[in-house]
Design a protein around this motif. Structure first.
Motif, PDB file in Angstrom:
ATOM      1  N   ASP A 139      36.519  43.964  47.967  1.00 48.31           N
ATOM      2  CA  ASP A 139      37.270  43.558  46.772  1.00 48.31           C
ATOM      3  C   ASP A 139      36.621  44.111  45.499  1.00 48.31           C
ATOM      4  O   ASP A 139      35.435  44.454  45.502  1.00 48.31           O
ATOM      5  CB  ASP A 139      37.273  42.019  46.719  1.00 48.31           C
ATOM      6  CG  ASP A 139      38.378  41.468  45.840  1.00 48.31           C
ATOM      7  OD1 ASP A 139      39.172  42.266  45.317  1.00 48.31           O
ATOM      8  OD2 ASP A 139      38.455  40.233  45.692  1.00 48.31           O
ATOM      9  N   ASP A 140      37.396  44.181  44.450  1.00 44.63           N
ATOM     10  CA  ASP A 140      36.895  44.498  43.102  1.00 44.63           C
ATOM     11  C   ASP A 140      36.123  45.802  43.048  1.00 44.63           C
ATOM     12  O   ASP A 140      35.167  45.931  42.278  1.00 44.63           O
ATOM     13  CB  ASP A 140      36.018  43.343  42.570  1.00 44.63           C
ATOM     14  CG  ASP A 140      36.809  42.052  42.455  1.00 44.63           C
ATOM     15  OD1 ASP A 140      38.048  42.126  42.412  1.00 44.63           O
ATOM     16  OD2 ASP A 140      36.192  40.971  42.417  1.00 44.63           O
TER      17      ASP A 140
ATOM     18  N   GLU B  41      44.990  46.907  42.627  1.00 47.78           N
ATOM     19  CA  GLU B  41      45.279  45.562  42.102  1.00 47.78           C
ATOM     20  C   GLU B  41      45.718  45.647  40.651  1.00 47.78           C
ATOM     21  O   GLU B  41      45.392  46.615  39.958  1.00 47.78           O
ATOM     22  CB  GLU B  41      44.015  44.709  42.142  1.00 47.78           C
ATOM     23  CG  GLU B  41      43.619  44.229  43.507  1.00 47.78           C
ATOM     24  CD  GLU B  41      42.538  43.157  43.375  1.00 47.78           C
ATOM     25  OE1 GLU B  41      42.893  41.976  43.469  1.00 47.78           O
ATOM     26  OE2 GLU B  41      41.369  43.496  43.196  1.00 47.78           O
TER      27      GLU B  41
HETATM   28 CA    CA Z   1      40.073  41.722  43.134  1.00 44.46          CA
END
Ligand code: CA
Ligand code: C2E
Ligand code: CA
Length: 623
Positions: free
Chosen positions: A524-525, A581
């Motif tokens: 993630d991220d 995202e």
């Molecule tokens: Ca994220």
């Protein structure tokens, strides 16, 4: 012959108590201060009792005035003992103790009685062992004393709940002894028991609650933790501001018990060397030092520097300091202890931090406490919900998955966002429970709906660093999947690269166990600063999620665009898939699709939705 044997016994008891009481340093609790006054008062009263008996018995050789004065002084001291006892029993009840009117009324009564005793005549009688005084002055004292005793009974019955239970029991024991003694003396005038019984009462209170040694921590001789609570509560109730430091040492000192004791003792000795410092031993190996308002700023740097040095020449103990320059930043005594939880993890990990708790920190601390409580309540009342944000496949041109995002439903129906409670839950350890609940709810959702029919391949669930580093994570998640008959292939877990990861080995073990079962993983991220390419190489992940910031940079910054283009190529070469995202616009979607991003997540398609709305959404778009 003088009938003073019993009084002498009382005198001995009171003197011994006074010795032990005045020998030790004390915290300055109201109750202790009042007890000291009462003890001195009792001592004087017994001495005057003995003197008056002496003066009565030898009235044939002493001037009459001497006997009159000694009898009257004894009566005055008796009234003052009763007044002190009443005030002592009120010390735990701020409403009564701080009410000036009550104190004034009690004192005015005492002054009036004293004046009456001074002006009214007193007579006396003695024959053999029987010695007593009588007359209007005596009647005054014997009307006032029962009034005070009655007031004590009323106070302890009405406000009993507020009085420290041990103190309450001690006061009642004292009252019983006193009343029995007075009755016996009334029935048998030769038994001069009152002074002695008061001494016994004082002894009961001393043993039960006022022994200063019981306030001490036996190892270090600092004040004990339970006294700190009482002390701080009193300061807050009295509105007396103070300053202080909380000193937290990591949990693992890596020394044996004997060494630990020696280090604790030298720390205490060092801290006690500061003038005016009241040193308390906190929970485990922590300390709290209370200074006058403002004083702490003069000393904390020196204390900080000392704690950076080894103890006894060799032992380095990582230490964090919380400096409170003004206690008014905290709303009450519980706020102060909120620190222990707030920074618990960092301290346990052996970080040495110094936090000055100024107005802003104080506000954060209070908010932290409120949110912690709210999270606990929400968990207990099952108000934790899971929202789902649909994820679109650019290849299949439909929604194939979703990210599960935690929400707390407030009691008024509004929503608390994870940015408010997730960082806090990570700090104080609630995250394990929250994460497990979210996971369970996701599994339940999947057992209630037909994923296949909706065209959904998997749901992404966030994992915090704290969860990943918990050895029990994989077992727990596998159990939850089994209980809900969840196909692990329908689960994708999102992990985040972070400097905070210290137990990388545990994380990898957890990942491998869950992968064996069939779960997949996302990173993630990616691109938010902390992540780097090495991480993708090291970690057994299947999907890389581009952070919203990076996605935006792609459209606004030429250099970022170049970097991202090559990163995408590399990721694709590694056979990993990519989610972008935070996609909010059509142009973003088109470009990202063109450059080969596999999945799109963002407000352009949908915000995170409650479960039923999410299912409706996917159903609508599946047709
Ligand atoms: Ca994220
Ligand atoms: P995240 O994992 O990066 O989740 C994506 C966040 O971006 C979500 O915020 C989502 O609502 C938001 N978002 C998605 N698309 C857009 C967009 O187009 N524009 C903008 N401005 N924002 C978008 P949310 O739901 O508030 O979650 C915030 C963070 O809280 C998550 O960031 C995640 O780190 C954490 N979190 C949420 N639920 C959980 C959970 O169950 N467990 C754990 N450990 N963390 C969670
Ligand atoms: Ca996420």
């Amino acid at each position: 012959m003088l009938n003073i044997d019993v009084q002498l016994c009382g005198l001995v008891i009171l003197s011994v108590l006074a010795y032990f009481l005045f020998r030790s340093e004390t915290t300055g609790l109201h109750s202790r201060a009042m007890y000291k006054v009462a003890l001195i008062d009792n001592l004087i009263c017994v001495v005057l009792d003995i003197l008056s008996i002496f003066a009565i018995v030898y009235d044939n050789i002493l001037p009459r005035l001497v006997t009159v004065i000694s009898c009257k002084l004894y009566l005055v001291s008796l009234v003052s003992v009763c007044l002190c006892s009443l005030l002592y029993s009120c010390t735990d009840i701020p409403r009564v103790y701080q009410d000036r009117r009550i104190k004034t009324a009690a004192t005015i009564l005492a002054v009036a009685v004293v004046l009456a005793i001074a002006v009214l005549p007193v007579y006396w009688y003695h024959s053999g062992l029987e010695v007593y005084s009588f007359g209007p002055a005596v009647s005054c004292a014997f009307i006032a004393a029962p009034l005070y005793i009655a007031a004590m009974i009323v106070v302890t019955v009405l406000f009993g709940q507020q009085i420290n239970p041990r103190r309450r029991i001690a006061i009642w024991a004292w009252l019983v002894v006193e009343i029995v003694a007075i009755s016996l003396q009334f029935l048998n005038r030769e038994l001069l028991l009152v002074s002695f019984s008061t001494a016994v009462g004082m002894m009961i209170i001393f043993i039960e609650i006022e022994n200063p040694e019981a306030e001490k921590d036996p190892i270090t001789d600092a004040f004990a933790y339970h006294i700190l609570r009482e002390f701080v509560r009193q300061y807050f109730e009295d509105g007396v501001p103070f300053s202080g430091i909380i000193i937290c040492t990591g949990e693992n000192w890596n020394v044996d018990r004997q060494q630990e004791r020696e280090i604790l003792v030298s720390m205490t000795e060092y801290l006690k060397s500061f003038k005016g410092a009241k040193v308390f031993r906190g929970m485990s190996n922590d300390f709290a030092i209370v200074f006058e308002l403002g004083k702490v700023m003069e000393h904390y740097e020196e204390i900080e520097a000392r704690f950076k040095q080894p103890w006894m020449g060799i032992y380095n103990i990582p230490t964090s300091l919380f400096v409170v320059p003004d206690s008014r930043v905290a709303g009450d005594s519980d706020d102060v202890t909120a620190f222990y939880t707030r920074y618990r993890e960092r301290i346990a990990a052996g970080d040495s931090i110094t936090v000055i708790v100024d107005e802003m920190e104080g506000r954060k601390m209070r908010a932290y406490k409120e949110v912690s409580l709210e999270v606990l309540n929400a968990m207990a009342e099952d108000r934790l919900e899971v929202f789902y944000q649909p994820i679109y496949s650019t290849k299949l041109k439909r929604f194939v998955s979703a990210e599960a995002l935690a929400r707390i439903r407030n009691t008024d129906g509004s929503i608390m966002l994870p940015e408010t409670f997730i960082p806090l839950a990570e700090e104080n350890g609630y995250i394990d429970e929250i994460g497990a609940r979210v996971f369970e709810k996701v599994c339940m959702m999947m057992s209630e709906t037909s994923m296949k029919e909706l065209g959904l391949e998997y749901i992404e669930v966030n994992l915090s660093v704290g969860q990943c580093e918990n050895r029990e994570l994989s077992d727990k998640f596998i159990r939850i999947m089994e209980e809900n008959k969840t196909d692990p292939g329908n689960i994708n877990l999102e992990i985040t690269e972070s400097y905070a990861i210290t137990q990388r080995k545990v994380l990898i073990e957890n990942m491998n166990r869950l992968k064996e079962k069939g779960c997949s993983f996302s990173l993630d991220d990616f691109g938010n600063g902390e992540s780097n390419l090495n991480y993708i190489v090291d970690m057994p992940v299947d999907i890389v999620k581009f952070d919203r910031g990076m996605v935006n940079d792609y459209f606004n910054n030429e250099r970022a665009k170049l970097i991202m283009d090559s990163v995408i190529l590399m990721i694709q070469k590694m056979n990993l898939r990519i989610v972008a995202e935070g996609v909010e616009e059509k142009e973003q979607l088109d470009t990202l699709e063109r450059i080969g991003v596999d999945y799109i997540q963002g407000y352009y398609f949908s915000k995170p939705l409650p479960q039923s709305e999410f299912i409706d959404f996917v159903r609508r778009h599946a047709q």
